[in-house]
Design a protein around this motif. Structure first.
Motif, PDB file in Angstrom:
ATOM      1  N   TRP A  26       0.824  -1.217   0.000  1.00 16.86           N
ATOM      2  CA  TRP A  26       0.000   0.000   0.000  1.00 16.86           C
ATOM      3  C   TRP A  26       0.853   1.261   0.000  1.00 16.86           C
ATOM      4  CZ3 TRP A  26      -4.556  -1.127  -1.461  1.00 16.86           C
ATOM      5  CH2 TRP A  26      -5.203  -2.272  -1.034  1.00 16.86           C
ATOM      6  N   TRP A  30      -0.842   3.515  -3.005  1.00 15.94           N
ATOM      7  CA  TRP A  30      -2.095   4.136  -2.614  1.00 15.94           C
ATOM      8  C   TRP A  30      -2.103   5.631  -2.844  1.00 15.94           C
ATOM      9  CZ3 TRP A  30      -4.491   3.346   2.901  1.00 15.94           C
ATOM     10  CH2 TRP A  30      -5.854   3.557   2.834  1.00 15.94           C
ATOM     11  N   GLU A  68      -6.508  -5.780   6.917  1.00 14.36           N
ATOM     12  CA  GLU A  68      -5.774  -5.265   5.761  1.00 14.36           C
ATOM     13  C   GLU A  68      -5.991  -3.763   5.575  1.00 14.36           C
ATOM     14  OE1 GLU A  68      -3.148  -5.640   2.504  1.00 14.36           O
ATOM     15  OE2 GLU A  68      -3.535  -6.841   4.286  1.00 14.36           O
ATOM     16  N   GLY A  72      -3.069  -1.003   5.693  1.00 10.14           N
ATOM     17  CA  GLY A  72      -2.885  -0.034   4.614  1.00 10.14           C
ATOM     18  C   GLY A  72      -2.881   1.397   5.113  1.00 10.14           C
ATOM     19  N   GLU A  75       0.520   1.927   6.721  1.00  8.42           N
ATOM     20  CA  GLU A  75       1.626   1.991   5.745  1.00  8.42           C
ATOM     21  C   GLU A  75       1.662   3.311   4.997  1.00  8.42           C
ATOM     22  OE1 GLU A  75       2.420  -0.990   2.908  1.00  8.42           O
ATOM     23  OE2 GLU A  75       2.482  -2.597   4.378  1.00  8.42           O
ATOM     24  N   VAL A  76       0.503   3.823   4.663  1.00  2.00           N
ATOM     25  CA  VAL A  76       0.442   5.045   3.865  1.00  2.00           C
ATOM     26  C   VAL A  76       0.603   6.298   4.716  1.00  2.00           C
ATOM     27  CG1 VAL A  76      -1.081   6.448   2.426  1.00  2.00           C
ATOM     28  CG2 VAL A  76      -0.904   4.004   2.035  1.00  2.00           C
TER      29      VAL A  76
END
Length: 109
Positions: A26, A30, A68, A72, A75-76
């Motif tokens: 991600w 993303w 998930e 994400g 992570e972003v």
């Protein structure tokens, strides 16, 4: 003669990027989608995805999807998130201004 492209049409799904461990990466894919949405790009899908009225929060699919999405988000953005009331995820923001900005970015997306 070249056919004209309807720029209002939904954009196709982008290819997925994966980390070495096989999970979705991600953090490297993303941001471009969010930036595109904020800059007025075409919608990603033709049909609005809507959560069911009463999701089965005990199901494996719900648990995997929630985990998930939370991964994400971290992570972003580096922001911590957690499951909230049925069908929702709470994202911890450092200030009311950050929460307002995030809400507007999500609505634009």
């Amino acid at each position: 003669m070249t056919a004209e492209v309807d720029k209002r049409a939904p954009m196709p799904a982008a290819p997925m990027k994966y980390a070495p461990d096989g999970s979705v990466d991600w953090g490297n894919m993303w941001d471009t989608f969010c930036v595109l949405a904020k800059d007025g790009g075409p919608p990603h899908r033709d049909i609005l995805l809507v959560a069911p009225d009463a999701p089965d929060v005990e199901s494996d699919g719900y648990t995997r999807a929630t985990r998930e999405i939370i991964r994400g988000i971290y992570e972003v953005s580096g922001l911590t998130a957690r499951p909230a009331e049925s069908g929702w995820i709470a994202v911890e923001c450092k200030s009311p201004g950050m929460a307002h900005w995030l809400r507007e970015a999500i609505e634009q997306e």
